[in-house]
Design an enzyme around this catalytic site. Structure first.
Site, short mmCIF file in Angstrom:
data_model
loop_
_atom_site.label_atom_id
_atom_site.label_comp_id
_atom_site.label_asym_id
_atom_site.label_seq_id
_atom_site.Cartn_x
_atom_site.Cartn_y
_atom_site.Cartn_z
N HIS A 81 -35.70 -17.49 -41.96
CA HIS A 81 -36.09 -16.70 -43.12
C HIS A 81 -36.74 -17.63 -44.14
CE1 HIS A 81 -33.08 -13.15 -42.44
NE2 HIS A 81 -33.69 -13.51 -41.33
N GLU A 134 -36.10 -18.30 -47.25
CA GLU A 134 -35.17 -19.11 -48.04
C GLU A 134 -34.59 -20.25 -47.20
OE1 GLU A 134 -34.64 -14.80 -49.55
OE2 GLU A 134 -35.08 -15.80 -47.65
N CYS A 189 -30.82 -12.06 -48.20
CA CYS A 189 -29.93 -11.39 -47.25
C CYS A 189 -28.61 -12.18 -47.20
CB CYS A 189 -30.58 -11.35 -45.87
SG CYS A 189 -30.60 -12.94 -45.02
N CYS A 241 -29.09 -15.83 -45.92
CA CYS A 241 -29.79 -16.69 -46.89
C CYS A 241 -28.92 -16.97 -48.10
CB CYS A 241 -31.11 -16.05 -47.29
SG CYS A 241 -32.30 -16.00 -45.93
#
Length: 167
Positions: A64, A66, A94, A97
């Site tokens: 992801h 991040e 999320c 993350c």
């Protein structure tokens, strides 16, 4: 310098970094590289890392924006502790993350889109939050504990090690 002027300068800086994160998310979609997410990590007013979502091109479900930005920042700063850094992310993080941000010890999170905005376009993490509220035996993904006593050996060695690095 007046307090209002200083506050306006800080707001402008925050907006600049958020615009960078948003631009990464837009570019990722326009170039067909993956999900509409971008993240920028800043320390002392300087960008130390920036990344878009890399799940599809890397075949890595943990890539992801991040997490990818955290990995880059740690490499750039040669540390696993990002204390003193701030993350700007195009969307509310999320659960994975958010966990990574806490583990990396970032000082603050700024986000643009909400998790509800993400869910509305197909990135719904609500099922994870629901699963975490359930006892392990009731979760959709079976979770089975095995060989705890054998595994505790490593923890005991870690606890007694003079070479360990706490984090």
């Amino acid at each position: 310098m007046g307090a209002l002027l200083l506050e306006n300068m800080e707001t402008t800086q925050h907006e600049k970094f958020m615009q960078m994160a948003i631009a990464l998310s837009v570019k990722n979609v326009q170039e067909g590289l993956g999900g509409p997410f971008g993240a920028v990590i800043v320390k002392n007013g300087e960008v130390v890392a920036a990344s878009a979502n890399k799940v599809v091109p890397t075949n890595d479900p943990t890539a992801h924006a991040e997490v990818s930005a955290i990995r880059l920042a740690c490499q750039q700063l040669n540390t696993f502790n990002l204390d003193g850094c701030v993350i700007y992310t195009s969307c509310e993080p999320c659960p994975m993350c958010l966990g990574a941000i806490y583990w990396a010890r970032l000082d603050k999170i700024y986000y643009a889109n909400t998790k509800a905005d993400a869910a509305a376009v197909g990135f719904d993490d609500h099922f994870i939050y629901d699963e975490l509220d359930l006892p392990m035996a009731e979760r959709k993904l079976p979770i089975v504990q095995l060989l705890r006593n054998e595994a505790l050996k490593a923890f005991k060695q870690w606890e007694q090690s003079g070479q360990r690095t706490d984090y």
